[in-house]
Design a protein around this motif. Sequence first.
Motif, PDB file in Angstrom:
ATOM      1  N   UNK A   1      -1.003  -0.156  -8.155  1.00 46.71           N
ATOM      2  CA  UNK A   1      -1.585  -1.422  -7.677  1.00 46.71           C
ATOM      3  C   UNK A   1      -0.671  -2.183  -6.722  1.00 46.71           C
ATOM      4  N   UNK A   2       0.610  -1.847  -6.666  1.00 44.87           N
ATOM      5  CA  UNK A   2       1.542  -2.521  -5.753  1.00 44.87           C
ATOM      6  C   UNK A   2       1.626  -1.821  -4.397  1.00 44.87           C
ATOM      7  N   UNK A   3       0.762  -0.853  -4.155  1.00 45.40           N
ATOM      8  CA  UNK A   3       0.774  -0.092  -2.902  1.00 45.40           C
ATOM      9  C   UNK A   3       0.626  -1.002  -1.700  1.00 45.40           C
ATOM     10  N   UNK A   4       1.507  -0.787  -0.717  1.00 42.31           N
ATOM     11  CA  UNK A   4       1.405  -1.434   0.593  1.00 42.31           C
ATOM     12  C   UNK A   4       1.624  -0.341   1.618  1.00 42.31           C
ATOM     13  N   UNK A   5       0.704  -0.190   2.536  1.00 40.40           N
ATOM     14  CA  UNK A   5       0.758   0.905   3.495  1.00 40.40           C
ATOM     15  C   UNK A   5       1.997   0.832   4.373  1.00 40.40           C
ATOM     16  N   UNK A   6       2.654   1.972   4.539  1.00 42.62           N
ATOM     17  CA  UNK A   6       3.823   2.105   5.396  1.00 42.62           C
ATOM     18  C   UNK A   6       3.411   2.870   6.647  1.00 42.62           C
ATOM     19  N   UNK A   7       3.393   2.211   7.779  1.00 42.31           N
ATOM     20  CA  UNK A   7       2.939   2.854   9.013  1.00 42.31           C
ATOM     21  C   UNK A   7       3.911   3.943   9.488  1.00 42.31           C
ATOM     22  N   UNK A   8       5.132   3.950   8.987  1.00 46.27           N
ATOM     23  CA  UNK A   8       6.088   4.990   9.391  1.00 46.27           C
ATOM     24  C   UNK A   8       6.357   5.975   8.238  1.00 46.27           C
TER      25      UNK A   8
ATOM     26  N   UNK B   1      -4.031   2.031  -7.382  1.00 43.86           N
ATOM     27  CA  UNK B   1      -3.967   1.584  -5.994  1.00 43.86           C
ATOM     28  C   UNK B   1      -5.140   2.114  -5.203  1.00 43.86           C
ATOM     29  N   UNK B   2      -5.053   2.054  -3.877  1.00 42.57           N
ATOM     30  CA  UNK B   2      -6.145   2.540  -3.027  1.00 42.57           C
ATOM     31  C   UNK B   2      -6.434   4.022  -3.267  1.00 42.57           C
ATOM     32  N   UNK B   3      -7.688   4.365  -3.334  1.00 37.18           N
ATOM     33  CA  UNK B   3      -8.118   5.733  -3.596  1.00 37.18           C
ATOM     34  C   UNK B   3      -7.605   6.677  -2.506  1.00 37.18           C
ATOM     35  N   UNK B   4      -7.012   7.789  -2.925  1.00 36.91           N
ATOM     36  CA  UNK B   4      -6.549   8.795  -1.983  1.00 36.91           C
ATOM     37  C   UNK B   4      -5.163   8.555  -1.416  1.00 36.91           C
ATOM     38  N   UNK B   5      -4.536   7.448  -1.731  1.00 33.97           N
ATOM     39  CA  UNK B   5      -3.196   7.139  -1.225  1.00 33.97           C
ATOM     40  C   UNK B   5      -2.140   7.619  -2.214  1.00 33.97           C
ATOM     41  N   UNK B   6      -0.944   7.920  -1.699  1.00 31.78           N
ATOM     42  CA  UNK B   6       0.154   8.386  -2.543  1.00 31.78           C
ATOM     43  C   UNK B   6       1.380   7.502  -2.353  1.00 31.78           C
ATOM     44  N   UNK B   7       2.334   7.668  -3.243  1.00 29.71           N
ATOM     45  CA  UNK B   7       3.570   6.890  -3.160  1.00 29.71           C
ATOM     46  C   UNK B   7       4.293   7.120  -1.832  1.00 29.71           C
ATOM     47  N   UNK B   8       4.213   8.332  -1.306  1.00 40.34           N
ATOM     48  CA  UNK B   8       4.862   8.656  -0.029  1.00 40.34           C
ATOM     49  C   UNK B   8       4.395   7.731   1.090  1.00 40.34           C
ATOM     50  N   UNK B   9       3.176   7.244   1.004  1.00 45.18           N
ATOM     51  CA  UNK B   9       2.606   6.399   2.049  1.00 45.18           C
ATOM     52  C   UNK B   9       2.887   4.915   1.830  1.00 45.18           C
ATOM     53  N   UNK B  10       3.616   4.589   0.776  1.00 46.29           N
ATOM     54  CA  UNK B  10       3.857   3.192   0.411  1.00 46.29           C
ATOM     55  C   UNK B  10       5.188   2.683   0.956  1.00 46.29           C
ATOM     56  N   UNK B  11       5.199   1.445   1.345  1.00 45.87           N
ATOM     57  CA  UNK B  11       6.412   0.822   1.876  1.00 45.87           C
ATOM     58  C   UNK B  11       7.504   0.692   0.807  1.00 45.87           C
TER      59      UNK B  11
END
Length: 102
Positions: free
Chosen positions: A88-95, A34-44
């Motif tokens: 690769x299925x990461x989608x940013x979760x704004x909350x 997925x996006x570099x530097x992102x984690x599962x915690x940040x995913x919707x």
Amino acid sequence: MKLLDPKKISAKLTMTSQEQRLSHKGMAHFAGTGPNGRTCRECIHWDHFNGSYRKTDGRISKAPCKMFTELTRGTKGMPVPDDAMACRYFEFNSSAPEKYRR
């Protein structure tokens, strides 16, 4: 399209790639894809118990991946750590919850 049995898939993985070594059971795809530097915690898709974040050992407690459940047609996967590298299925979760630090 017929899905493969997860037991058969995991038996064929050789843990030779970095993505395979960093992945956790229950993830929808390999860690680091997925996006570099992102984690599962940040995913919707990271099912964080309806907004109540339990904190243990300097981390937010593990949570299942909703995308894994969707891709396996209802099979709930093993809970995934909050700091697992995004797939690769990461989608940013704004909350998404803030990273917990002791």
